[in-house]
Motif scaffolding. Structure first.
Motif, PDB file in Angstrom:
ATOM      1  N   ARG A  49       0.833  -1.193   0.000  1.00 31.08           N
ATOM      2  CA  ARG A  49       0.000   0.000   0.000  1.00 31.08           C
ATOM      3  C   ARG A  49       0.877   1.256   0.000  1.00 31.08           C
ATOM      4  NH1 ARG A  49      -1.266   3.709   3.131  1.00 31.08           N
ATOM      5  NH2 ARG A  49      -0.281   2.829   4.967  1.00 31.08           N
ATOM      6  N   ARG A  50       1.888   1.259   0.831  1.00 35.11           N
ATOM      7  CA  ARG A  50       2.799   2.412   0.911  1.00 35.11           C
ATOM      8  C   ARG A  50       3.540   2.609  -0.411  1.00 35.11           C
ATOM      9  NH1 ARG A  50       3.738   7.278   1.778  1.00 35.11           N
ATOM     10  NH2 ARG A  50       5.833   7.815   2.404  1.00 35.11           N
ATOM     11  N   LEU A  51       3.970   1.506  -1.020  1.00 35.98           N
ATOM     12  CA  LEU A  51       4.662   1.589  -2.304  1.00 35.98           C
ATOM     13  C   LEU A  51       3.755   2.218  -3.357  1.00 35.98           C
ATOM     14  CD1 LEU A  51       7.085   0.956  -4.108  1.00 35.98           C
ATOM     15  CD2 LEU A  51       6.166  -1.356  -4.395  1.00 35.98           C
ATOM     16  N   LYS A  97       4.314   5.695  -5.517  1.00 40.81           N
ATOM     17  CA  LYS A  97       4.271   5.728  -6.983  1.00 40.81           C
ATOM     18  C   LYS A  97       3.318   6.813  -7.475  1.00 40.81           C
ATOM     19  CE  LYS A  97       5.561   0.945  -7.933  1.00 40.81           C
ATOM     20  NZ  LYS A  97       5.134  -0.339  -8.517  1.00 40.81           N
ATOM     21  N   VAL A  98       2.174   6.939  -6.805  1.00 38.95           N
ATOM     22  CA  VAL A  98       1.206   7.971  -7.189  1.00 38.95           C
ATOM     23  C   VAL A  98       1.807   9.362  -6.972  1.00 38.95           C
ATOM     24  CG1 VAL A  98      -1.016   9.019  -6.565  1.00 38.95           C
ATOM     25  CG2 VAL A  98      -0.824   6.535  -6.831  1.00 38.95           C
ATOM     26  N   GLU A  99       2.423   9.568  -5.825  1.00 37.81           N
ATOM     27  CA  GLU A  99       3.039  10.871  -5.547  1.00 37.81           C
ATOM     28  C   GLU A  99       4.151  11.175  -6.555  1.00 37.81           C
ATOM     29  OE1 GLU A  99       5.156  13.441  -1.970  1.00 37.81           O
ATOM     30  OE2 GLU A  99       4.399  11.440  -1.516  1.00 37.81           O
ATOM     31  N   LYS A 133      11.260  14.093  -5.705  1.00 42.06           N
ATOM     32  CA  LYS A 133      11.012  12.957  -6.592  1.00 42.06           C
ATOM     33  C   LYS A 133      12.103  11.899  -6.447  1.00 42.06           C
ATOM     34  CE  LYS A 133      10.433  12.306 -11.284  1.00 42.06           C
ATOM     35  NZ  LYS A 133      10.545  12.734 -12.615  1.00 42.06           N
ATOM     36  N   LEU A 134      13.351  12.329  -6.345  1.00 40.53           N
ATOM     37  CA  LEU A 134      14.457  11.382  -6.155  1.00 40.53           C
ATOM     38  C   LEU A 134      14.355  10.665  -4.814  1.00 40.53           C
ATOM     39  CD1 LEU A 134      17.496  13.388  -7.561  1.00 40.53           C
ATOM     40  CD2 LEU A 134      16.462  11.323  -8.527  1.00 40.53           C
ATOM     41  N   LEU A 135      13.960  11.388  -3.776  1.00 40.35           N
ATOM     42  CA  LEU A 135      13.779  10.757  -2.466  1.00 40.35           C
ATOM     43  C   LEU A 135      12.674   9.703  -2.518  1.00 40.35           C
ATOM     44  CD1 LEU A 135      14.062  13.879  -0.139  1.00 40.35           C
ATOM     45  CD2 LEU A 135      15.715  12.021  -0.378  1.00 40.35           C
ATOM     46  N   LEU A 136      11.595  10.033  -3.227  1.00 34.43           N
ATOM     47  CA  LEU A 136      10.509   9.069  -3.383  1.00 34.43           C
ATOM     48  C   LEU A 136      10.992   7.822  -4.117  1.00 34.43           C
ATOM     49  CD1 LEU A 136       7.530  11.390  -4.357  1.00 34.43           C
ATOM     50  CD2 LEU A 136       7.835  10.165  -2.208  1.00 34.43           C
ATOM     51  N   LYS A 137      11.779   8.031  -5.158  1.00 34.44           N
ATOM     52  CA  LYS A 137      12.314   6.907  -5.932  1.00 34.44           C
ATOM     53  C   LYS A 137      13.159   5.998  -5.040  1.00 34.44           C
ATOM     54  CE  LYS A 137      12.946   4.858  -9.903  1.00 34.44           C
ATOM     55  NZ  LYS A 137      11.852   4.190 -10.592  1.00 34.44           N
ATOM     56  N   ASP A 138      13.999   6.592  -4.209  1.00 28.25           N
ATOM     57  CA  ASP A 138      14.815   5.802  -3.282  1.00 28.25           C
ATOM     58  C   ASP A 138      13.940   4.989  -2.329  1.00 28.25           C
ATOM     59  OD1 ASP A 138      17.139   6.780  -4.410  1.00 28.25           O
ATOM     60  OD2 ASP A 138      17.497   8.262  -2.827  1.00 28.25           O
ATOM     61  N   GLN A 139      12.880   5.610  -1.808  1.00 26.35           N
ATOM     62  CA  GLN A 139      11.972   4.902  -0.908  1.00 26.35           C
ATOM     63  C   GLN A 139      11.265   3.765  -1.635  1.00 26.35           C
ATOM     64  OE1 GLN A 139       9.436   8.037   0.539  1.00 26.35           O
ATOM     65  NE2 GLN A 139      10.823   8.548   2.217  1.00 26.35           N
ATOM     66  N   MET A 140      10.871   4.012  -2.890  1.00 28.75           N
ATOM     67  CA  MET A 140      10.198   2.980  -3.676  1.00 28.75           C
ATOM     68  C   MET A 140      11.121   1.788  -3.902  1.00 28.75           C
ATOM     69  SD  MET A 140       8.110   5.545  -6.288  1.00 28.75           S
ATOM     70  CE  MET A 140       8.667   4.686  -7.698  1.00 28.75           C
ATOM     71  N   ILE A 141      12.363   2.052  -4.222  1.00 26.82           N
ATOM     72  CA  ILE A 141      13.332   0.977  -4.452  1.00 26.82           C
ATOM     73  C   ILE A 141      13.532   0.169  -3.174  1.00 26.82           C
ATOM     74  CG2 ILE A 141      15.782   0.505  -4.901  1.00 26.82           C
ATOM     75  CD1 ILE A 141      15.650   2.884  -6.914  1.00 26.82           C
ATOM     76  N   ARG A 142      13.609   0.855  -2.038  1.00 30.56           N
ATOM     77  CA  ARG A 142      13.788   0.170  -0.760  1.00 30.56           C
ATOM     78  C   ARG A 142      12.589  -0.725  -0.448  1.00 30.56           C
ATOM     79  NH1 ARG A 142      11.906   1.123   3.972  1.00 30.56           N
ATOM     80  NH2 ARG A 142      11.255   3.236   3.493  1.00 30.56           N
TER      81      ARG A 142
END
Length: 67
Positions: A10-12, A16-18, A47-56
């Protein structure tokens, strides 16, 4: 354990939406005449921070498979 995976999924999806929304905002700011470069840079950093969180999160959801 399954509830944890569902929460991670759900968090992922929220991230992705953000991330997609930020793409839209950045594109609109870049198109509109005079744009605020500092604001665009901040949005890109977010956006880069979000990408890092998504990868994690993706790495937590998909265990490594040793071949």
């Amino acid at each position: 354990m399954e509830a944890d995976r569902e929460e991670l999924s759900r968090r992922l999806e929220e991230l992705k939406v953000e991330h997609r929304d930020l793409d839209d905002v950045i594109a609109r700011l870049a198109e509109d005449g005079p744009f605020n470069q500092l604001q665009i840079q901040r949005l890109k950093k977010r956006k880069l921070l979000l990408k890092d969180q998504m990868i994690r999160l993706e790495s937590e959801l998909l265990p490594d498979i040793i071949a």
